[in-house]
Design an enzyme around this catalytic site. Structure first.
Site, PDB file in Angstrom:
ATOM      1  N   GLY A  65      -2.460  -5.506 -12.889  1.00 27.04           N
ATOM      2  CA  GLY A  65      -1.433  -5.180 -11.869  1.00 27.04           C
ATOM      3  C   GLY A  65      -1.738  -3.784 -10.623  1.00 27.04           C
ATOM      4  N   GLY A  71     -16.522   1.630  -4.123  1.00 22.56           N
ATOM      5  CA  GLY A  71     -16.310   1.033  -5.318  1.00 22.56           C
ATOM      6  C   GLY A  71     -17.205   1.483  -6.561  1.00 22.56           C
ATOM      7  N   THR A  73      -6.800  -4.713  -8.168  1.00 24.27           N
ATOM      8  CA  THR A  73      -5.760  -4.605  -7.346  1.00 24.27           C
ATOM      9  C   THR A  73      -5.118  -3.238  -7.279  1.00 24.27           C
ATOM     10  OG1 THR A  73      -5.260  -6.928  -7.720  1.00 24.27           O
ATOM     11  CG2 THR A  73      -3.550  -5.798  -7.119  1.00 24.27           C
ATOM     12  N   LYS A  90       0.755  -1.276  -0.197  1.00 25.62           N
ATOM     13  CA  LYS A  90       0.135  -0.049   0.164  1.00 25.62           C
ATOM     14  C   LYS A  90       0.762   1.266  -0.065  1.00 25.62           C
ATOM     15  CE  LYS A  90      -4.148  -1.696   1.884  1.00 25.62           C
ATOM     16  NZ  LYS A  90      -4.962  -1.350   0.594  1.00 25.62           N
ATOM     17  N   GLY A  91       1.891   1.146   0.599  1.00 25.33           N
ATOM     18  CA  GLY A  91       2.787   2.440   0.704  1.00 25.33           C
ATOM     19  C   GLY A  91       3.362   2.456  -0.580  1.00 25.33           C
ATOM     20  N   ASP A 109      -5.274   2.399  -3.372  1.00 26.46           N
ATOM     21  CA  ASP A 109      -4.196   3.215  -3.325  1.00 26.46           C
ATOM     22  C   ASP A 109      -4.103   4.025  -4.146  1.00 26.46           C
ATOM     23  OD1 ASP A 109      -3.362   1.180  -1.309  1.00 26.46           O
ATOM     24  OD2 ASP A 109      -2.499  -0.460  -2.658  1.00 26.46           O
ATOM     25  N   THR A 131     -15.055   4.962   0.525  1.00 25.95           N
ATOM     26  CA  THR A 131     -15.250   4.502  -0.698  1.00 25.95           C
ATOM     27  C   THR A 131     -16.045   3.507  -0.828  1.00 25.95           C
ATOM     28  OG1 THR A 131     -13.239   3.082  -0.410  1.00 25.95           O
ATOM     29  CG2 THR A 131     -12.572   5.309  -1.216  1.00 25.95           C
ATOM     30  N   GLY A 173     -19.162   4.595  -6.303  1.00 25.36           N
ATOM     31  CA  GLY A 173     -18.407   6.061  -5.870  1.00 25.36           C
ATOM     32  C   GLY A 173     -17.843   6.234  -4.507  1.00 25.36           C
ATOM     33  N   ASP A 213      -8.838  -5.353 -13.499  1.00 24.70           N
ATOM     34  CA  ASP A 213      -8.202  -5.852 -12.293  1.00 24.70           C
ATOM     35  C   ASP A 213      -8.081  -4.605 -11.199  1.00 24.70           C
ATOM     36  OD1 ASP A 213      -6.599  -6.814 -10.379  1.00 24.70           O
ATOM     37  OD2 ASP A 213      -4.702  -7.108 -11.398  1.00 24.70           O
TER      38      ASP A 213
END
Length: 300
Positions: free
Chosen positions: A286, A221, A247, A42-43, A251, A219, A224, A245
């Site tokens: 990705g 999804g 993923t 995440k960072g 972030d 959030t 909105g 994706d």
């Protein structure tokens, strides 16, 4: 004058990703596609997303002295992130095991590795870096005590953005610094407690705001997001795209929101822009590889 628009204090992982027709149930084995290895965490994701948008970005994190650590450092530098704050050694680089189904939804298991060795002492040693940053962003893939130390070292006038993922009960000291606290449905319900959360996202936002943050973003999804501060609660529409994706999309949203807030945008304006960045990210596979440039966001 700040040297950095955004300092991200958080995790850096190697993402080991397998595509599956469906995610396995308990005790079940399923066959997947070829294994792909991507820089993530995440960072690190937030830092790359912000740098891709043109923000002056730095990362404070810890990776192992191994091939995965080299992959992560290379990806940060390629994106233009200042890695002077990335510490090396102490444990193997963190790893995330990710399965992605045909709809783009994912399941993730994280081995923290070196992320768990990013300590309050490391934060104190980086006080100059923190003080030189207009906005500081953190998550909870590093020890909570380290996040507390970040709050204690913030420069006067800077903003602190927190995505409490994976969610944990937060000290009042951390909640009071959040501007905003960014949560998804799962994180909101964990922080509020299932019994007291209800099913209305607007209620989640108001209840979380009452816990002490200066502002809250929920959030949702494809639905909105909701933003809440002292002026009230407002819905932010989603951007319709064909998801490939998901993923790292959260972030990307967090990074974009943090950058826009630092540039002087209102919470609603920042969240609206962040929704566009997150939407662009889900159209590619990705995490970091999917993050758009500012020009690509404008063209969306």
């Amino acid at each position: 004058m700040y040297d950095y628009d955004l300092l991200v204090v958080g995790s850096a992982n190697a993402d080991l990703v397998i595509g599956v027709d469906r995610r396995p149930a308990a005790g079940e084995t399923v066959l997947g596609g070829d294994l792909a290895t991507h820089p993530g965490g995440k960072g690190a994701n937030q830092a790359v997303a912000a740098a891709r948008l043109g923000a002056r970005t730095a990362l404070l994190a810890r990776v192992g002295d191994d091939a995965h650590g080299g992959l992560l450092l290379d990806s940060q530098r390629a994106a233009g992130v200042d890695t002077a704050g990335v510490l090396v050694g102490g444990a193997p680089t963190g790893v995330a095991l990710i399965t992605v189904d045909p709809s783009g939804d994912n399941s993730i298991v994280v081995s923290p590795g070196a992320n768990g060795r990013l300590t309050p002492a490391d934060v104190r040693a980086a006080a100059g870096l923190i003080g030189a940053s207009r906005v500081v962003s953190a998550q909870l893939e590093i020890p909570l005590e380290t996040v507390v130390e970040v709050v204690r070292n913030l420069a006067p006038g800077s903003l602190f953005v927190l995505n409490p993922s994976p969610p944990l009960p937060l000290p009042d000291e951390v909640l009071a610094a959040c501007d905003p606290l960014i949560v998804n449905e799962h994180e909101a319900k964990v922080l509020l407690g299932e019994a007291g959360a209800g099913e209305d996202p607007a209620d989640w936002a108001r209840l979380l705001l009452a816990r002490g943050p200066r502002s809250v973003v929920v959030t949702l999804g494809a639905a909105g997001a909701l933003v809440a501060d002292a002026h009230g609660t407002e819905a932010v529409p989603s951007v319709k795209v064909d998801a490939v994706d998901t993923t790292g999309a959260g972030d990307a949203f967090t990074a974009a929101l943090a950058v826009r807030l630092g540039a002087g945008a209102s919470l609603t304006e920042a969240a609206t822009y962040a929704a566009r960045v997150g939407a662009a990210a889900v159209t590619r596979r990705g995490a970091q590889d999917s993050y758009p440039t500012a020009a690509e966001v404008e063209a969306l």
